[in-house]
Design a protein around this motif. Structure first.
Motif, PDB file in Angstrom:
ATOM      1  N   ALA A 311      20.870  12.152 -46.994  1.00  0.00           N
ATOM      2  CA  ALA A 311      21.179  11.717 -45.633  1.00  0.00           C
ATOM      3  C   ALA A 311      20.147  10.671 -45.233  1.00  0.00           C
ATOM      4  CB  ALA A 311      21.152  12.887 -44.660  1.00  0.00           C
ATOM      5  N   GLY A 312      20.637   9.477 -44.925  1.00  0.00           N
ATOM      6  CA  GLY A 312      19.725   8.414 -44.520  1.00  0.00           C
ATOM      7  C   GLY A 312      18.724   8.042 -45.582  1.00  0.00           C
ATOM      8  N   GLY A 313      19.093   8.221 -46.836  1.00  0.00           N
ATOM      9  CA  GLY A 313      18.195   7.904 -47.924  1.00  0.00           C
ATOM     10  C   GLY A 313      17.242   9.021 -48.294  1.00  0.00           C
ATOM     11  N   ARG A 314      17.304  10.143 -47.608  1.00  0.00           N
ATOM     12  CA  ARG A 314      16.420  11.278 -47.890  1.00  0.00           C
ATOM     13  C   ARG A 314      17.200  12.365 -48.619  1.00  0.00           C
ATOM     14  NH1 ARG A 314      12.041  13.335 -45.195  1.00  0.00           N
ATOM     15  NH2 ARG A 314      11.426  11.171 -45.104  1.00  0.00           N
ATOM     16  N   ARG A 315      16.638  12.850 -49.715  1.00  0.00           N
ATOM     17  CA  ARG A 315      17.229  13.965 -50.441  1.00  0.00           C
ATOM     18  C   ARG A 315      16.950  15.261 -49.692  1.00  0.00           C
ATOM     19  NH1 ARG A 315      21.055  13.862 -53.662  1.00  0.00           N
ATOM     20  NH2 ARG A 315      20.210  15.473 -55.048  1.00  0.00           N
ATOM     21  N   ILE A 316      17.934  16.165 -49.685  1.00  0.00           N
ATOM     22  CA  ILE A 316      17.810  17.460 -48.994  1.00  0.00           C
ATOM     23  C   ILE A 316      18.265  18.556 -49.942  1.00  0.00           C
ATOM     24  CG2 ILE A 316      18.526  18.860 -47.016  1.00  0.00           C
ATOM     25  CD1 ILE A 316      19.209  16.205 -45.583  1.00  0.00           C
ATOM     26  N   ALA A 317      17.458  19.601 -50.047  1.00  0.00           N
ATOM     27  CA  ALA A 317      17.826  20.779 -50.817  1.00  0.00           C
ATOM     28  C   ALA A 317      18.046  21.921 -49.842  1.00  0.00           C
ATOM     29  CB  ALA A 317      16.726  21.139 -51.814  1.00  0.00           C
ATOM     30  N   VAL A 318      19.257  22.448 -49.846  1.00  0.00           N
ATOM     31  CA  VAL A 318      19.607  23.529 -48.927  1.00  0.00           C
ATOM     32  C   VAL A 318      19.398  24.860 -49.631  1.00  0.00           C
ATOM     33  CG1 VAL A 318      21.394  24.524 -47.470  1.00  0.00           C
ATOM     34  CG2 VAL A 318      21.286  22.036 -47.786  1.00  0.00           C
ATOM     35  N   THR A 319      18.500  25.684 -49.071  1.00  0.00           N
ATOM     36  CA  THR A 319      18.160  26.974 -49.671  1.00  0.00           C
ATOM     37  C   THR A 319      18.528  28.099 -48.700  1.00  0.00           C
ATOM     38  OG1 THR A 319      15.929  27.263 -48.749  1.00  0.00           O
ATOM     39  CG2 THR A 319      16.154  25.786 -50.649  1.00  0.00           C
ATOM     40  N   HIS A 320      18.189  29.313 -49.091  1.00  0.00           N
ATOM     41  CA  HIS A 320      18.496  30.489 -48.278  1.00  0.00           C
ATOM     42  C   HIS A 320      17.272  31.022 -47.522  1.00  0.00           C
ATOM     43  CE1 HIS A 320      22.636  31.138 -49.737  1.00  0.00           C
ATOM     44  NE2 HIS A 320      22.177  30.517 -50.810  1.00  0.00           N
ATOM     45  N   ALA A 321      16.153  30.307 -47.586  1.00  0.00           N
ATOM     46  CA  ALA A 321      14.947  30.725 -46.870  1.00  0.00           C
ATOM     47  C   ALA A 321      14.598  29.669 -45.833  1.00  0.00           C
ATOM     48  CB  ALA A 321      13.774  30.927 -47.835  1.00  0.00           C
ATOM     49  N   GLY A 322      14.707  30.059 -44.572  1.00  0.00           N
ATOM     50  CA  GLY A 322      14.381  29.132 -43.501  1.00  0.00           C
ATOM     51  C   GLY A 322      13.666  29.853 -42.385  1.00  0.00           C
TER      52      GLY A 322
END
Length: 485
Positions: A311-322
C-alpha cells in the motif's frame, strides 16, 4: 557483578533457546494454521533473572523480593517465582486471588492499590498481609478497622517524593500531580506524615516508587533517597526505630533495543549505594516489587503471517498478533517498540534480501501495527513473525478488541542438545468462552424488557432513585474525618 563477556554469552544462549523453542513449537503444532498466535516463556531465563536479583542485593540488609503480579498474572508463573524464593506484590483483588491460588502464603504478599475497598482492607488486615496505604483517607479506614487492636502484618504509607518524570509520562509515578501516595512536597505533607506515624504504633513502613520503563537509575535513586531521609527523620523524632521497613518498589528499565540486559540489577544496586549509602546498613528491611525486568526478556509472542500486500509502496504483513496482545506497543509505539524476527513456515530463521515492511495485527483499525518501517527478510504468507521481549504484560494483559481470543501460553526449557520441552501455562481461549463472557446466559434479557409495558414515569423515577442512592452512598463512604490526620 557479571562481566561483559559473561553477559553477552548469557544473551546469546537466551537467543539460541528462543530460536529452538520457536522451531519446536511449529513442529509440534503449538504455532501454525490452527494456532496462529502463541506465547512462549523461557523458564531458564526467568530463573536466571531471579538469581541475578538475589545476587545483586546480597549484604547485611534483609531483603524481601516480591514480583509485581500485574506484569504476568498467570498462576503457573507466580508458582514458579514463589518456588524460586519470590513473594508477590498485588494491586487488585484478582491479583490477590491469583497469588493465593499459586500457593503464596499471606506473609509473602504485599497489597498495593490506590483504591482498596473496606472489604479488601479488612481481609488483608485479618490475614497479616502487608499493606501499603495510599492516602490519609485510607489510613482513617485502617484506624476504624483495627479499632485499637495491633496489626497482624506490616503496614506502610506510600509517599510520592515528587522528583519528576522519566521518558514515559504514563509510567512515571513521582510527578508533581501523580495519583499515587502522599505528595511530600505539598505544603504541610511531611509534617502530616510524621504526625501519622507518631499517632499509630502499628505504622512501620514507608513505600516509594518513582516509576518503571523510561525512568533512569539516578531518578529512581533520588526518589528512594527521599523516602529513606523521611524514615530517618521520623525515627529520630519518635526516639526509636518505628519504621523498620522501606518498600523501594521496582522499576528497573528493560532494554527493548537489543538482546543484552541493561541496566542490570547490579547496576541498580550500585546506583542506590552511591545515592543512598545508608540504605544497606541493615537497619531497614528492604522490600522490592520488580516485574517487567524479571520476565520481559524471556518471553516471545509468535504469530503466523496470514497475508502480505503493498500500500503506497510499503509492504505489509498481516499477522494474528496485534493490539489484543501488544496493546501498549500498538497505541504507544514510540515508548514500547519491540524487536521482530522472521522465520519460515518450518520455524527456521529467514535469511536473504531484506525489505521495508510494516507488521500488522488482526484488529479492525488502521493503527493495529506492532512494527512500522522495519528492514526485515522478505515476509511471505505462512511465515512466522516473532515479537521479542514480551514476557511481561503481553501474556496476561489481554485487550478484548474485536472479541479476539487470548492465545495459549507455554513455558519451555531447552537442553544442551537443543531438545525443547514445553509445559502448558494457559490454554487458548475458545470461541465458546468468548461467547459466554459476552453474556450468553442472559441472551434474552433485553428482549424480555420489551415484552412489558414501559412505566410512564421511568425517566423521572429512575433519575430520582439513582440520585438518592448515589448521594447517600457517597456521603457514607467519604471518610470526611480523615482530615484529622
Amino acid at each position: 557483578m557479571t562481566s561483559g563477556s559473561a553477559a553477552d554469552s548469557a544473551a546469546r544462549r537466551r537467543g539460541s533457546r528462543r530460536a529452538a523453542a520457536l522451531a519446536r513449537a511449529v513442529e509440534e503444532g503449538l504455532l501454525g494454521p490452527h494456532a496462529p498466535v502463541v506465547g512462549l516463556l523461557d523458564v531458564d531465563g526467568v530463573l536466571a533473572a531471579v538469581d541475578a536479583l538475589h545476587e545483586a542485593f546480597q549484604g547485611p540488609a534483609p531483603v524481601h523480593h516480591t514480583f509485581a503480579a500485574k506484569a504476568c498474572g498467570l498462576v503457573p508463573v507466580l508458582r514458579l517465582l514463589a518456588e524460586a524464593g519470590m513473594g508477590c506484590e498485588v494491586a487488585s483483588p484478582g491479583e490477590l486471588e491469583q497469588a493465593l491460588a499459586a500457593g503464596l502464603p499471606y506473609d509473602r504478599l504485599v497489597f498495593d492499590s490506590p483504591a482498596k475497598t473496606v472489604e479488601e482492607l479488612d481481609f488483608a488486615l485479618a490475614h497479616g498481609i502487608a499493606i501499603n496505604v495510599d492516602n490519609f483517607q485510607e489510613l482513617a479506614r485502617v484506624d476504624r478497622l483495627l479499632a485499637g487492636r495491633p496489626a497482624a502484618g506490616p503496614i506502610g504509607l506510600r509517599v510520592n517524593p515528587q522528583v519528576g518524570a522519566g521518558a514515559i509520562g504514563a509510567m512515571s509515578t513521582a510527578t508533581a500531580t501523580s495519583k499515587f501516595g502522599v505528595a511530600l512536597r505539598d505544603p504541610g505533607a511531611v509534617d502530616a506524615v510524621v504526625d501519622a506515624f507518631a499517632r499509630r504504633p502499628w505504622l512501620n513502613r514507608l513505600h516509594a516508587h518513582v516509576g518503571s520503563q523510561g525512568c533512569p537509575l539516578p531518578l529512581i535513586a533520588q526518589g528512594i533517597r527521599a523516602a529513606y531521609e523521611l524514615a530517618e527523620r521520623i525515627n529520630a523524632r519518635l526516639g526509636h526505630d518505628r519504621i523498620t521497613g522501606l518498600d523501594i518498589g521496582g522499576g528497573l528499565p528493560v532494554n527493548f533495543d537489543g538482546e543484552d540486559d541493561r541496566p542490570t540489577y547490579a547496576d541498580y544496586v550500585a546506583e542506590l549505594r552511591r545515592g543512598v549509602p545508608g540504605l544497606f546498613d541493615g537497619r531497614y528491611t528492604l522490600i522490592t516489587e520488580f516485574g517487567r525486568s524479571l520476565l520481559a526478556k524471556s518471553g516471545t509472542v509468535g504469530t503466523v503471517v496470514e497475508y502480505t500486500k503493498s500500500a503506497g509502496g510499503r509492504r505489509i504483513a498481516v499477522t494474528h498478533a496485534g493490539a489484543q496482545v501488544a496493546t501498549r506497543t500498538v497505541f504507544m509505539p514510540g515508548a514500547w517498540p519491540l524487536r521482530v524476527g522472521v522465520f519460515d513456515a518450518a520455524g527456521r530463521p529467514k535469511q536473504g534480501p531484506a525489505e521495508i515492511v510494516d507488521i500488522a495485527g488482526p484488529c479492525c483499525f488502521a493503527g493495529d501495527l506492532t512494527a512500522t518501517g522495519r528492514e526485515l527478510p522478505v515476509v511471505e504468507p505462512g511465515d512466522v513473525v516473532a515479537l521479542y521481549d514480551t514476557g511481561a504484560y503481553y501474556f496476561s494483559s489481554h485487550f478484548s478488541y474485536n472479541s479476539l481470543p487470548r492465545p495459549a501460553v507455554y513455558g519451555y526449557r531447552t537442553r544442551a542438545d537443543g531438545q525443547v520441552r514445553f509445559a502448558l501455562v494457559r490454554e487458548a481461549q475458545s470461541m465458546r468462552e468468548i461467547v459466554e463472557e459476552s453474556g450468553l446466559a442472559q441472551a434474552d434479557a433485553l428482549v424480555a424488557l420489551t415484552a412489558t409495558a414501559p412505566d410512564t414515569d421511568t425517566g423521572a423515577g429512575a433519575g430520582a432513585g439513582a440520585g438518592t442512592d448515589t448521594g447517600a452512598g457517597t456521603g457514607t463512604d467519604a471518610d470526611t474525618d480523615a482530615d484529622a490526620d
